[in-house]
Design a protein around this motif. Sequence first.
Motif, short mmCIF file in Angstrom:
data_model
loop_
_atom_site.label_atom_id
_atom_site.label_comp_id
_atom_site.label_asym_id
_atom_site.label_seq_id
_atom_site.Cartn_x
_atom_site.Cartn_y
_atom_site.Cartn_z
N LEU A 11 0.83 -1.21 0.00
CA LEU A 11 0.00 0.00 0.00
C LEU A 11 0.86 1.25 0.00
N LYS A 12 1.96 1.21 0.73
CA LYS A 12 2.87 2.37 0.77
C LYS A 12 3.51 2.59 -0.60
N GLU A 13 3.88 1.49 -1.26
CA GLU A 13 4.48 1.56 -2.59
C GLU A 13 3.59 2.29 -3.58
N LEU A 36 5.78 1.80 14.95
CA LEU A 36 7.05 2.40 15.37
C LEU A 36 8.21 1.50 14.97
N TYR A 37 8.06 0.19 15.18
CA TYR A 37 9.09 -0.77 14.83
C TYR A 37 9.39 -0.74 13.33
N ARG A 38 8.33 -0.65 12.51
CA ARG A 38 8.50 -0.64 11.05
C ARG A 38 8.85 0.75 10.50
N GLY A 39 8.75 1.77 11.31
CA GLY A 39 9.11 3.12 10.88
C GLY A 39 8.04 3.85 10.09
N TYR A 40 6.79 3.40 10.21
CA TYR A 40 5.69 4.07 9.52
C TYR A 40 5.24 5.28 10.33
N GLN A 41 4.99 6.38 9.64
CA GLN A 41 4.46 7.56 10.31
C GLN A 41 2.94 7.44 10.38
N TYR A 42 2.37 7.82 11.52
CA TYR A 42 0.95 7.61 11.74
C TYR A 42 0.37 8.66 12.66
N SER A 57 -4.58 16.12 14.65
CA SER A 57 -4.22 14.86 13.97
C SER A 57 -4.92 14.74 12.63
N ILE A 58 -6.21 15.06 12.61
CA ILE A 58 -6.96 14.99 11.35
C ILE A 58 -6.39 15.96 10.33
N PRO A 64 -2.04 18.24 2.18
CA PRO A 64 -1.41 17.78 0.93
C PRO A 64 0.07 17.47 1.18
N GLY A 65 0.52 16.34 0.70
CA GLY A 65 1.91 15.94 0.88
C GLY A 65 2.26 15.45 2.27
N SER A 66 1.26 15.16 3.09
CA SER A 66 1.51 14.70 4.45
C SER A 66 2.32 13.40 4.45
N GLN A 67 3.25 13.29 5.37
CA GLN A 67 4.06 12.08 5.51
C GLN A 67 3.36 11.01 6.32
N LYS A 68 2.21 11.35 6.91
CA LYS A 68 1.47 10.38 7.71
C LYS A 68 0.81 9.37 6.78
N PHE A 69 1.22 8.12 6.90
CA PHE A 69 0.78 7.05 6.02
C PHE A 69 -0.44 6.32 6.57
#
Length: 151
Positions: A11-13, A36-42, A57-58, A64-69
């Motif tokens: 999904l990230k890809e 946190l272990y996998r390094g995903y931003q949330y 948070s919302i 636009p362009g948010s790094q939160k996956f």
Amino acid sequence: MVLLDKLLPKLKERDSRVLIFSQMTRLLDILEDYLLYRGYQYCRIDGNTGGEERDASIETFNQPGSQKFIFLLSTRAGGLGINLATADVVILYDSDWNPQVDLQAQDRAHRIGQKKEVQVFRFCTEFAIEEKVIERAYKKLALDALVIQQG
């Protein structure tokens, strides 16, 4: 967790944005440790999240362009007034016994402003009580359609 671990990189890809719902906040704690272990931003919202933190948070997730996956939400805290239309994937990690609650959770991504097709994944453990809960939930929805929707 194995399925989630295989699904999220794909999904990230493809540059998807993901909402993960669980009815248990303790499970959200476990998922948070995993992210946190996998390094995903949330981002995360549950029943203990204050109004200002929730709005921030919302807004952060929807920028636009948010790094939160990923956005973690407790199913019941993901209620009215939450517009996460930048997400195009909804994962119901564990279904609620009330099917209407799961539908409301899915609606967080099905909002005005949604530009992509939304995919919904409902995780279920085979040969477990969870399977029976989901079967009963579908029967409740069918009953709702037959009785209530037809007046």
